[in-house]
Design a protein around this motif. Structure first.
Motif, PDB file in Angstrom:
ATOM      1  N   GLY B 478       0.714  -1.357   0.028  1.00  0.00           N
ATOM      2  CA  GLY B 478       0.383   0.285   0.270  1.00  0.00           C
ATOM      3  C   GLY B 478       1.157   1.216   0.196  1.00  0.00           C
ATOM      4  N   ARG B 479       0.108   2.139  -0.147  1.00  0.00           N
ATOM      5  CA  ARG B 479       1.144   3.325  -0.419  1.00  0.00           C
ATOM      6  C   ARG B 479       0.318   4.728   1.051  1.00  0.00           C
ATOM      7  N   GLY B 480       1.032   4.675   2.049  1.00  0.00           N
ATOM      8  CA  GLY B 480       0.634   5.208   2.489  1.00  0.00           C
ATOM      9  C   GLY B 480       1.859   4.383   4.522  1.00  0.00           C
ATOM     10  N   TYR B 481       1.318   4.791   5.014  1.00  0.00           N
ATOM     11  CA  TYR B 481       1.271   4.802   6.807  1.00  0.00           C
ATOM     12  C   TYR B 481       1.030   3.779   7.737  1.00  0.00           C
ATOM     13  N   ASN B 482      -0.014   2.840   6.841  1.00  0.00           N
ATOM     14  CA  ASN B 482      -0.646   1.962   7.518  1.00  0.00           C
ATOM     15  C   ASN B 482       0.381   0.712   8.708  1.00  0.00           C
ATOM     16  N   THR B 483       0.516   1.363   9.344  1.00  0.00           N
ATOM     17  CA  THR B 483       1.755  -0.133   9.679  1.00  0.00           C
ATOM     18  C   THR B 483       0.972  -0.733  10.832  1.00  0.00           C
ATOM     19  N   TYR B 484      -0.185  -0.233  11.326  1.00  0.00           N
ATOM     20  CA  TYR B 484      -0.863  -0.941  12.265  1.00  0.00           C
ATOM     21  C   TYR B 484      -1.544  -2.435  11.849  1.00  0.00           C
ATOM     22  N   GLN B 485      -1.415  -1.817  10.032  1.00  0.00           N
ATOM     23  CA  GLN B 485      -2.311  -2.586   9.310  1.00  0.00           C
ATOM     24  C   GLN B 485      -3.248  -2.866   9.718  1.00  0.00           C
ATOM     25  N   TYR B 486      -4.262  -2.086   9.981  1.00  0.00           N
ATOM     26  CA  TYR B 486      -5.445  -1.584  10.324  1.00  0.00           C
ATOM     27  C   TYR B 486      -6.449  -1.732   8.482  1.00  0.00           C
ATOM     28  N   GLN B 487      -7.465  -2.759   8.995  1.00  0.00           N
ATOM     29  CA  GLN B 487      -8.052  -3.064   7.794  1.00  0.00           C
ATOM     30  C   GLN B 487      -9.820  -2.630   8.078  1.00  0.00           C
ATOM     31  N   SER B 488     -10.831  -2.164   7.753  1.00  0.00           N
ATOM     32  CA  SER B 488     -12.224  -1.639   7.875  1.00  0.00           C
ATOM     33  C   SER B 488     -12.388  -1.317   6.796  1.00  0.00           C
ATOM     34  N   VAL B 489     -13.593  -1.997   6.474  1.00  0.00           N
ATOM     35  CA  VAL B 489     -14.792  -0.946   5.317  1.00  0.00           C
ATOM     36  C   VAL B 489     -15.131  -0.336   5.640  1.00  0.00           C
ATOM     37  N   GLU B 490     -15.828  -0.497   7.076  1.00  0.00           N
ATOM     38  CA  GLU B 490     -16.169   0.717   7.149  1.00  0.00           C
ATOM     39  C   GLU B 490     -15.733   2.227   7.599  1.00  0.00           C
ATOM     40  N   ALA B 491     -14.085   1.894   7.798  1.00  0.00           N
ATOM     41  CA  ALA B 491     -13.496   3.033   8.164  1.00  0.00           C
ATOM     42  C   ALA B 491     -13.120   3.454   6.798  1.00  0.00           C
ATOM     43  N   ASP B 492     -12.515   3.245   5.291  1.00  0.00           N
ATOM     44  CA  ASP B 492     -12.339   3.371   4.044  1.00  0.00           C
ATOM     45  C   ASP B 492     -13.661   4.000   3.509  1.00  0.00           C
ATOM     46  N   ARG B 493     -15.018   2.945   4.318  1.00  0.00           N
ATOM     47  CA  ARG B 493     -15.927   4.399   3.531  1.00  0.00           C
ATOM     48  C   ARG B 493     -16.358   5.959   3.962  1.00  0.00           C
ATOM     49  N   LEU B 494     -15.635   5.717   5.526  1.00  0.00           N
ATOM     50  CA  LEU B 494     -15.937   6.978   5.687  1.00  0.00           C
ATOM     51  C   LEU B 494     -14.621   8.467   5.629  1.00  0.00           C
ATOM     52  N   LEU B 495     -13.884   7.732   5.434  1.00  0.00           N
ATOM     53  CA  LEU B 495     -12.707   7.807   5.077  1.00  0.00           C
ATOM     54  C   LEU B 495     -12.743   9.108   3.563  1.00  0.00           C
ATOM     55  N   ALA B 496     -12.843   8.133   2.274  1.00  0.00           N
ATOM     56  CA  ALA B 496     -13.770   8.643   1.391  1.00  0.00           C
ATOM     57  C   ALA B 496     -14.784   9.845   1.408  1.00  0.00           C
ATOM     58  N   GLN B 497     -15.490   9.212   1.926  1.00  0.00           N
ATOM     59  CA  GLN B 497     -16.636  10.656   2.426  1.00  0.00           C
ATOM     60  C   GLN B 497     -15.600  11.204   2.736  1.00  0.00           C
TER      61      GLN B 497
END
Lengths: 316, 562
Positions: B478-497
């Motif tokens: 991936g291209r970023g700093y999600n070094t926690y390796q956190y994955q959440s469909v809901e978080a992705d939706r909120l971030l995009a929104q």
């Protein structure tokens, strides 16, 4: 003599190549890198880091990077600092003056004071002075430079207000007196260990000389004691100190590194520490090669000088 | 990597949410509504009676050396401290979160026609009275050049986040520039507040954009022009007489590099420096510093959040129950009081508590080892030999890493070992030097857990896509700093929104939901919000900490000697 010098130079060059290869490998194989400092930056993403890594050529195989660096170095191009984009040689020379100033002052203090203590200790063997000098030297050699530096600042700057708490000069004031005022504390701190070493070496050397037959002969001839000491004893006792001086350079560089950090002295020691911290590879390698060259030259000069001043020494 | 360790005094967030009009007066969706944190030791002072012309000098001590003078290249906080003096952005953010025009005549909003309703078209009107330090007039050409330079493949740009979306830049007039965004991206307003404009007339002539005389003697439009640099010692800047804004009120600024924080404080104490900038005064000196005559001490919030970062793909940490139990077992108050002199304030969010986007009412942490034990028992984590819990062959043991030599964090680790041992979790310390730990070890998620202080904000914007987006995990390409390796469909939706919204109230709701989600998932175990203690000599006016910038000496142009 010429063959000896040629041999030593060839050895020195080989040694420098080995030092450069080992240094380069250790530096680059250590985890982390020049872009690690941006790891917590909200502004740079992994994509940005990968792009900059490629632009710096750090994604290439290590042997290729080394050969590229070595080839350019042979042509006089030591690379550019990753931090400020300055040519490495320019970065080193901009810090060199401060270090030389500190080291030269500390060395002068150490040689004069150390030799005096050593000679006096040898002449008054087991006296109160000699005992105090011996104990003092042991303490001086045991005290961490960093701690002694901080104590010096606390006593002479914070409590007494006699000396500045660091820096090479007052901003906007480059007068000789101001420079001298700032130089006193770091030079004395750096000279402490050196003085102890010179004192111990000088004492041993002097003791060896004053027990020689020719000193006894001189005394038997009725020569004045001060002439015996200065013309015969001291001159011969100083001979081994040439070697000591050559070998002191690495110690001095190490001490300067600490003193420069404590006293915020803008010299090479601090530059080296900063550059390692930032993984500024070109600058670290530049300082490494520069220091190694200086140490080798120092050692070579000491040997040659020794051979010149002492006719008994034969080299080759 | 800031080593901030806490926060003192949380200011209240803005009462009420601005309406749409007010929001766009602040700027687009990225506008941050911070308030200055409270300060028990000193009141910040706005200049009241600055002198008619620059007088005197300020010696600002920094524990890191500014070395990157091109403001679009990779640099750290301390470099930004210098950029603020030499260069200008189109607009900047005040401590209260308000965008203030700098090179731009006004901050673009939908109401003033600077922004299209869909957020795709930007029209910026520029000041026409600005001159570069060499006397050349500043024009829209410089803005165009700076934006394009960021996307130049040969240029070592610090970041292209946001800038890569800029297309079709058009110079309408010397004092007006338009461009189109490839996609709506509200955080760009905040990004531009930290993007300094560079001179085209100097830089477009250089053969190598990464190396030129400009890099070591920069020319800007800021309140101070380049003076001299003594490498490893100091940098001197001189007042720019033709500065377009207020100030400057001092003749010279000297950035003095003092690497050791104890020595830095000593020099402040002995009066050799006027201001202790990054990294301020060590917490153990703060109490003493308050008693110094002729010195003022400011303790202010930073955007950094100190937290335990779990690697969510590592065995036991994949289980949310384990993360909750570990969080319950942390004696946060002991860490704050015993190790940080009571200065920081505990937090539950990745957003600073002064931000407009900060979500009030998140579940509050409670130190409750009994509950933590009960949770683990119920989840089937059974105590095995040596008291360490196990489940399905997986032991509840892990390493924790942080920067070696960071005494406070190393002591924190010792407290965590004790706290977690009490619930059957075995933690081992695995510390490394900064250059090592923050390399691949951190970026490629090779750690079990880490103690770290992170500023999650993009300037003042809460868009944390690079930190919590599923596509931002470097270990997975991936291209970023999600070094926690956190994955959440809901978080992705909120971030995009959130990144597409241009209405503050809507964004606040979106990022509030995201904070609730992150807190509920315990993607991070927050400890406290960062703080910095800084000292200023009495008589020096105008120091105003600004949580929206990386360094509090952002406004030296306003400083003056009373």
């Amino acid at each position: 003599m010429a063959r000896y010098v040629a041999n030593r130079l060839a050895q020195a060059i080989m040694l420098l190549v080995i030092v450069s290869a080992i240094g380069f490998a250790i530096l680059h194989l250590a985890p982390g890198g020049p872009l690690s400092q941006f790891a917590a930056s909200a502004q740079m993403t992994q994509e940005d880091l990968d792009r900059v890594t490629k632009q710096l050529g750090l994604d290439r195989p290590l042997p290729i990077q080394y050969l590229d660096w070595f080839g350019r170095m042979l042509k006089g191009d030591w690379g550019k600092s990753y931090r400020d984009g300055e040519a490495v040689l320019s970065v080193i020379t901009s810090h060199l003056g401060a270090t030389l100033e500190l080291m030269a002052t500390a060395t002068i203090i150490a040689v004069l004071l150390g030799c005096w203590i050593g000679v006096l200790g040898a002449l008054r063997r087991y006296s109160l002075f000699d005992t105090l000098a011996t104990v003092g030297a042991m303490i001086a050699l045991s005290i961490p430079t960093f701690w002694f530096g901080l104590v010096t600042i606390y006593v002479f700057s914070v409590k007494l207000g006699w000396l500045p708490a660091g820096n090479r000069q007052t901003v906007g004031d480059g007068s000789f007196l101001d420079l001298l005022h700032h130089l006193i504390a770091p030079a004395l701190v750096l000279a402490l260990v050196e003085t102890a070493m010179w004192g111990r070496f000088m004492r041993s050397s002097m003791l060896e000389v004053i027990n020689q037959d020719y000193i006894r002969t001189a005394r038997a001839k009725g020569m004045l004691e001060w002439r015996i000491l200065t013309v015969h004893a001291l001159r011969n006792a100083l001979l081994p100190m040439i070697t000591v001086a050559g070998l002191q350079l690495p110690t001095l560089l190490g001490g300067a590194l600490v003193a420069e950090t404590v006293f915020t002295w803008p010299g090479m020691g601090r530059l080296f520490l900063d550059s390692i911290g930032y993984r500024d590879y070109p600058v670290v390698m530049g300082i490494l090669m520069f220091s190694a060259t200086m140490v080798l030259i120092g050692s070579l000069l000491a040997d040659m000088l020794y051979a010149v001043v002492d006719p008994r020494i034969r080299v080759g | 990597m800031a080593d901030s360790t806490g926060k003192f005094g949380v200011g209240s967030v803005h009462p009420g949410i601005p309406n749409r009009r007010q929001f766009f007066q602040l700027g687009a969706g990225a506008a941050a509504g911070w308030t200055l944190s409270g300060n028990a030791f000193a009141q910040t002072e706005r200049p009241t009676n600055p002198p008619d012309k620059p007088r005197g000098q300020v010696i600002a001590a920094l524990s890191q050396e500014p070395t990157v003078f091109h403001p679009l290249m990779p640099g750290i906080e301390v470099d930004q401290g210098l950029w603020w003096q030499v260069f200008s952005p189109l607009w900047f953010i005040e401590p209260d979160g308000k965008f203030v025009p700098d090179l731009a005549r006004e901050v673009p909003t939908i109401e003033n026609g600077g922004l299209s309703a869909d957020g795709l078209t930007w029209k910026i009107k520029l000041r026409s009275d600005v001159k570069w330090h060499d006397g050349t007039p500043f024009t829209a050409e410089d803005v165009k050049f700076s934006l394009e330079l960021n996307n130049n493949p040969d240029f070592r740009a610090r970041s292209r986040v946001g800038h890569s979306l800029v297309k079709d830049i058009k110079i309408v007039a010397p004092d007006e520039i338009h461009w189109r965004m490839e996609a709506p991206y509200s955080p760009y307003m905040s990004i531009l507040s930290l993007t300094f404009i560079v001179p085209k007339h100097i830089l477009d002539k250089v053969p190598d954009p990464n190396a030129s005389p400009f890099h070591n003697a920069p020319v800007g439009t800021g309140p101070f022009r380049w003076g001299e640099r003594v490498p490893g010692d100091h940098i001197q800047l001189n007042a720019h007489a033709g500065y377009h804004g207020k100030g400057p009120y001092v003749e010279r600024v000297v950035f003095k590099y003092i690497p050791d924080l104890t020595v830095l404080y000593t020099q402040f104490r002995t009066g050799q420096v006027d201001y202790t900038g990054l990294q301020g005064i060590l917490p153990n000196f703060v109490q003493e510093a308050k008693t110094l005559k002729g010195r003022k001490i400011f303790v202010s919030s930073t955007s950094s959040v100190e937290h335990v970062a779990p690697n969510l793909e590592f065995g036991p940490f994949a289980d949310r129950t384990v993360r909750e139990a570990l969080y319950l077992a942390i004696n946060k108050q002991a860490i704050i009081d015993a190790l940080n002199y009571g200065l920081p304030t505990q937090t539950e969010s990745f957003v600073p508590q002064q931000a407009w986007s900060f979500q009030q009412g998140l579940p509050q942490h409670k130190y409750d080892p009994a509950k933590a034990n009960a949770l683990l028992d119920a989840a089937g984590w059974v105590r095995g030999s040596g008291g360490v819990r196990e489940k399905g062959g997986v032991k509840l043991e892990f390493t924790n890493s942080t920067t070696s030599g960071n005494a406070v964090r190393e002591q924190t680790q010792q407290l965590l070992i004790q706290d977690w041992r009490a619930i059957g979790a075995a933690m081992r310390v695995n510390n490394m030097p900064a250059a090592v730990i923050w390399g691949d070890f951190w970026q490629q998620s090779k750690f079990n857990s880490v103690i770290v202080g992170v500023n999650f904000m993009l300037g003042s914007d809460p868009d944390v896509t690079p930190r919590f987006g599923s596509g931002a995990t470097p270990a997975k390409g991936g291209r970023g700093y999600n070094t926690y390796q956190y994955q959440s469909v809901e978080a992705d939706r909120l971030l995009a929104q959130g990144a597409k919204q241009f209405d503050l109230a809507e964004r606040k709701t979106t990022y509030g939901d995201l904070q609730k989600l992150i807190r509920n998932d315990l993607a991070i175990l927050p400890l406290f919000q960062g703080f910095i203690a800084e000292g200023v000599k009495e008589g020096l006016q105008g120091f105003r900490p600004n949580i929206n910038t990386s360094i509090n000496c952002w406004n030296i142009r306003e400083w003056y000697w009373a």
